[in-house]
Design an enzyme around this catalytic site. Structure first.
Site, PDB file in Angstrom:
ATOM      1  N   THR A  85      39.821  44.460  40.886  1.00  0.00           N
ATOM      2  CA  THR A  85      38.693  43.824  41.561  1.00  0.00           C
ATOM      3  C   THR A  85      37.449  44.621  41.211  1.00  0.00           C
ATOM      4  O   THR A  85      37.544  45.837  41.009  1.00  0.00           O
ATOM      5  CB  THR A  85      38.888  43.820  43.092  1.00  0.00           C
ATOM      6  OG1 THR A  85      37.641  43.609  43.737  1.00  0.00           O
ATOM      7  CG2 THR A  85      39.437  45.133  43.598  1.00  0.00           C
ATOM      8  N   CYS A 199      33.095  39.399  39.351  1.00  0.00           N
ATOM      9  CA  CYS A 199      34.081  39.235  40.418  1.00  0.00           C
ATOM     10  C   CYS A 199      35.277  38.604  39.728  1.00  0.00           C
ATOM     11  O   CYS A 199      35.120  37.625  38.977  1.00  0.00           O
ATOM     12  CB  CYS A 199      33.550  38.336  41.530  1.00  0.00           C
ATOM     13  SG  CYS A 199      34.799  37.965  42.767  1.00  0.00           S
TER      14      CYS A 199
END
Length: 232
Positions: A85, A199
């Protein structure tokens, strides 16, 4: 040389972690052929817990959770670690200091690719944490000399809400895709030569064929770099 074991900290969200797992294994198979697959240790957290702490700005608590998980991945036999992430690289220094194996930083793998391709100015899409705070942008500027542009306030809020309310839940909506493409176009008009999909879920919504601006899928770049390191 034997294949190294890749450590993954996932579940943020599991949707993007599934893409990491698939991309890493596909690339190992492509490079080595036959029935080859990657050696992986994966710890997947409960994202509901992490997300709540993020929005409460309890970053030290998230650091503690990920550091403990990272130690378990190391004990399980991983030779190096990826945090799957972008946003949680805010606590990468704490995680890195808790383990004795290398951490492959997502901003570094992306920055190296941008430099290799001669990109000097990029637009950054991601959570509001990633777009607004320095832990990601400053690393790209300081280490790689890249100028980082972010969307306007209202656009940042839209991009953020689509990530948490839709993409992290596996929902893909055409209206949200159009919103993202408008934001990308505005960043291009502001001088961005390329766009970082900062992202790991965004690549589920926006594809390279959707826009004339080059897109840098951080999850794909990170996964490919992990294979490079595993096969060194």
């Amino acid at each position: 040389m034997p294949m190294k074991t890749i450590g993954l900290l996932g579940g943020m969200s599991w949707e993007s972690t599934a893409n990491y797992y698939k991309a890493i294994n596909q690339e190992v198979k492509q490079r080595l052929g036959g029935l080859s697959s990657a050696k992986i240790c994966l710890y997947s957290v409960n994202f509901a817990e992490i997300e709540q702490l993020q929005h409460q700005e309890e970053w030290q608590k998230t650091a503690d959770i990920l550091s403990e998980a990272a130690q378990l991945v190391e004990k399980a036999g991983a030779d190096f670690l990826l945090i799957c992430t972008n946003t949680m690289h805010k606590v990468a220094p704490e995680v890195e200091s808790a383990i004795n194996i290398p951490l492959l930083h997502i901003a570094d793998t992306t920055g190296q690719q941008l430099v290799q391709n001669g990109i000097k100015s990029v637009g950054l899409l991601g959570t509001q944490f990633t777009m607004e705070q320095d832990f990601y942008k400053k690393r790209l500027t300081d280490k790689f000399g890249i100028d980082v542009l972010v969307p306007q306030d209202k656009e940042r809020k839209q991009v953020h809400e689509i990530i948490y309310n839709e993409l992290c839940r596996g929902e893909i909506n055409q209206s949200s895709k159009e919103t993202y493409l408008d934001v990308i176009n505005n960043l291009k008009q502001a001088g961005a030569e390329a766009i970082i999909l900062g992202c790991t879920e965004i690549a589920m919504l926006v594809k390279p064929e959707d826009t004339s601006v080059p897109l840098y899928d951080t999850a794909a770049i990170h996964a490919s770099a992990a294979v490079d390191l595993a096969l060194l």
